[in-house]
Design a protein around this motif. Sequence first.
Motif, PDB file in Angstrom:
ATOM      1  N   ARG A  66     -11.350   2.544  -2.383  1.00 31.03           N
ATOM      2  CA  ARG A  66     -10.408   2.778  -1.285  1.00 31.03           C
ATOM      3  C   ARG A  66     -10.114   1.484  -0.521  1.00 31.03           C
ATOM      4  O   ARG A  66     -10.999   0.658  -0.321  1.00 31.03           O
ATOM      5  N   GLY A  67      -8.885   1.348  -0.108  1.00 29.82           N
ATOM      6  CA  GLY A  67      -8.472   0.128   0.590  1.00 29.82           C
ATOM      7  C   GLY A  67      -8.216  -1.025  -0.361  1.00 29.82           C
ATOM      8  O   GLY A  67      -8.032  -2.171   0.052  1.00 29.82           O
ATOM      9  N   GLY A  68      -8.169  -0.712  -1.658  1.00 27.30           N
ATOM     10  CA  GLY A  68      -8.148  -1.758  -2.682  1.00 27.30           C
ATOM     11  C   GLY A  68      -6.853  -2.551  -2.832  1.00 27.30           C
ATOM     12  O   GLY A  68      -6.816  -3.504  -3.616  1.00 27.30           O
ATOM     13  N   SER A  69      -5.803  -2.196  -2.092  1.00 24.97           N
ATOM     14  CA  SER A  69      -4.579  -3.016  -2.195  1.00 24.97           C
ATOM     15  C   SER A  69      -4.837  -4.437  -1.714  1.00 24.97           C
ATOM     16  O   SER A  69      -4.178  -5.382  -2.154  1.00 24.97           O
TER      17      SER A  69
ATOM     18  N   SER B  53       0.848  -1.194   0.000  1.00 29.07           N
ATOM     19  CA  SER B  53       0.000   0.000   0.000  1.00 29.07           C
ATOM     20  C   SER B  53       0.881   1.241   0.000  1.00 29.07           C
ATOM     21  O   SER B  53       2.092   1.153   0.182  1.00 29.07           O
ATOM     22  N   ALA B  54       0.220   2.392  -0.096  1.00 30.12           N
ATOM     23  CA  ALA B  54       0.929   3.671   0.032  1.00 30.12           C
ATOM     24  C   ALA B  54       1.187   3.932   1.513  1.00 30.12           C
ATOM     25  O   ALA B  54       0.447   3.441   2.364  1.00 30.12           O
TER      26      ALA B  54
ATOM     27  N   PHE C 160      -3.631  -1.564  -5.285  1.00 27.28           N
ATOM     28  CA  PHE C 160      -4.638  -0.516  -5.475  1.00 27.28           C
ATOM     29  C   PHE C 160      -4.969  -0.132  -6.912  1.00 27.28           C
ATOM     30  O   PHE C 160      -5.993   0.445  -7.171  1.00 27.28           O
TER      31      PHE C 160
ATOM     32  N   THR D  91      -2.143   8.650   0.199  1.00 27.19           N
ATOM     33  CA  THR D  91      -3.221   8.573  -0.809  1.00 27.19           C
ATOM     34  C   THR D  91      -4.156   9.781  -0.712  1.00 27.19           C
ATOM     35  O   THR D  91      -4.579  10.332  -1.729  1.00 27.19           O
TER      36      THR D  91
ATOM     37  N   LYS E  69      -2.666  10.437   5.272  1.00 21.00           N
ATOM     38  CA  LYS E  69      -2.214   9.330   4.422  1.00 21.00           C
ATOM     39  C   LYS E  69      -1.731   9.887   3.078  1.00 21.00           C
ATOM     40  O   LYS E  69      -2.348  10.821   2.540  1.00 21.00           O
TER      41      LYS E  69
ATOM     42  N   GLU F 205       1.181   3.914  -3.978  1.00 19.20           N
ATOM     43  CA  GLU F 205       1.513   2.495  -4.045  1.00 19.20           C
ATOM     44  C   GLU F 205       2.719   2.275  -4.955  1.00 19.20           C
ATOM     45  O   GLU F 205       3.605   1.488  -4.663  1.00 19.20           O
TER      46      GLU F 205
HETATM   47  N1  ASP Z   1      -3.809   3.560  -0.442  1.00 22.46           N
HETATM   48  C1  ASP Z   1      -5.144   3.226  -0.803  1.00 22.46           C
HETATM   49  C2  ASP Z   1      -6.109   3.804   0.203  1.00 22.46           C
HETATM   50  O1  ASP Z   1      -5.705   4.524   1.107  1.00 22.46           O
HETATM   51  C3  ASP Z   1      -5.342   1.765  -1.014  1.00 22.46           C
HETATM   52  C4  ASP Z   1      -4.923   0.863   0.099  1.00 22.46           C
HETATM   53  O2  ASP Z   1      -4.193   1.279   1.006  1.00 22.46           O
HETATM   54  O3  ASP Z   1      -5.332  -0.292   0.090  1.00 22.46           O
HETATM   55  O4  ASP Z   1      -7.274   3.597   0.083  1.00 22.46           O
END
Ligand code: ASP
Length: 441
Positions: A183-186, A38-39, A169, A51, A49, A116
């Motif tokens: 979001r959160g797609g990693s 992830s980032a 991601f 992102t 963050k 990422e």
């Molecule tokens: N960096 C992206 C987010 O903050 C994806 C991830 O972390 O999974 O949503």
Amino acid sequence: MSIKVCKFGGTSMADGNIMKRVADIVRSDDERRYIVVSAPGKRFSADIKVTDLLYRCAQAVKSEGSCKAVFAKIRERFLGIAKELKLNLDMKGILDEIEETIDRTGSSDYAASRGEYLSARIMAEVLGYDFIDAKDVIFFNAAGMLDERSYSVIFETFKSVKHAVIPGFYGMGADGEIKTFSRGGSDITGAVVACGAQAEVYENWTDVSGFLACDPRIVPGAKNITSLSYKELRELSYMGAGVLHSESIFPVRKANIPIRIKNTFRPEDEGTLILPSVYYKMQEHNNIVTGIAGKKNYTVLFIEKSLMNSEIGFTRKILSILEHHNLAFEHMPSGIDTLSLVIESAQLSDHLLEQVEAEINEAVHPDYMRSLENVALIATVGHGMASNVGTSARLFKALSDAEINVRMIDQGSSELNIIVGVDNADCEKCISAIYHEFFTE
Ligand code: ASP
């Protein structure tokens, strides 16, 4: 040699020191061959963050014509990491190119994906692994969904690569441009890579030691779930148990690959093992309930009409009204003369709810209809419930002892969950009452 695909989340990428820790974890097991990152996330609670900063960059291009001011923060963060890790990367050159592309295109997907990308370039350098860009192996179709072709491309690409780091991601859209998952797609990238590479296990490294039986902010010291099935996980994560992105389950589940949730900051902890149902059922389990999760802010629409169940097309007419307004519903408990629709309130402006009610009136002439807002749904989940007599009696007795008014009940057809609707204000009390009934002696 078997393959483990490991995904490390934003807190595991937060600074150079933590990245070194990640490198130690990866190196300690030679089967940890493909690493999805992830980032960089937050280093402290008031931190931003990467992102989120990147999304702001794309906005700044739209409003001010340049992302320079916001990008300066990102630049500072990555130059700091590069210095801390004494990297042999032209970080300044890479950052200049990214800033220039964000300014030129203003694309928010491209901008968001760069956190990422940078994490993966850095980790590949730290580990001495190949860098494989997600845009070359993860594809989206014209509908914006994952293109199944990604799996075979991953298989072909990775079969000759012993170790690699892949950014999470994002991938390549049908239009040839960078596109991100939600979001959160990693987590989804990790699952897709695990499936494509035919991994033995998908390790998802985060900042908690797995799933707890309920939210520890509601019940401090809630027990850890050492293993659960994909089906249970799907129910719990959909209802807000937020360790994994709910869509990340599908690719690995299809390929029968277990997921192990691990904690980067406590690698010795067992974590949670998520298993395909067939394997899960072969294990010994003493628990009746596996976990409890809840989500607030639903609207329930109660519809009553005598003999509705003999009126052919009754439900279809109602559902087509929802479809017409592009409204999704979560549950539809029904009785002989009653039917309820549970809809996320965020989808319904006041005006839309009124309109839907008017159209339902017109289409099916109910005897009675009313809506109830501010409803929380609480899911009690566990395969063990189906084979244990008296589970629901215990659950409802616990709620009645806690003086909680249950506004709606729905049991999934697989007997895997019992869902109750209560007032938003009772949500935490409800979760705590159920937890104490099933998890404390
Ligand atoms: N960096 C992206 C987010 O903050 C994806 C991830 O972390 O999974 O949503």
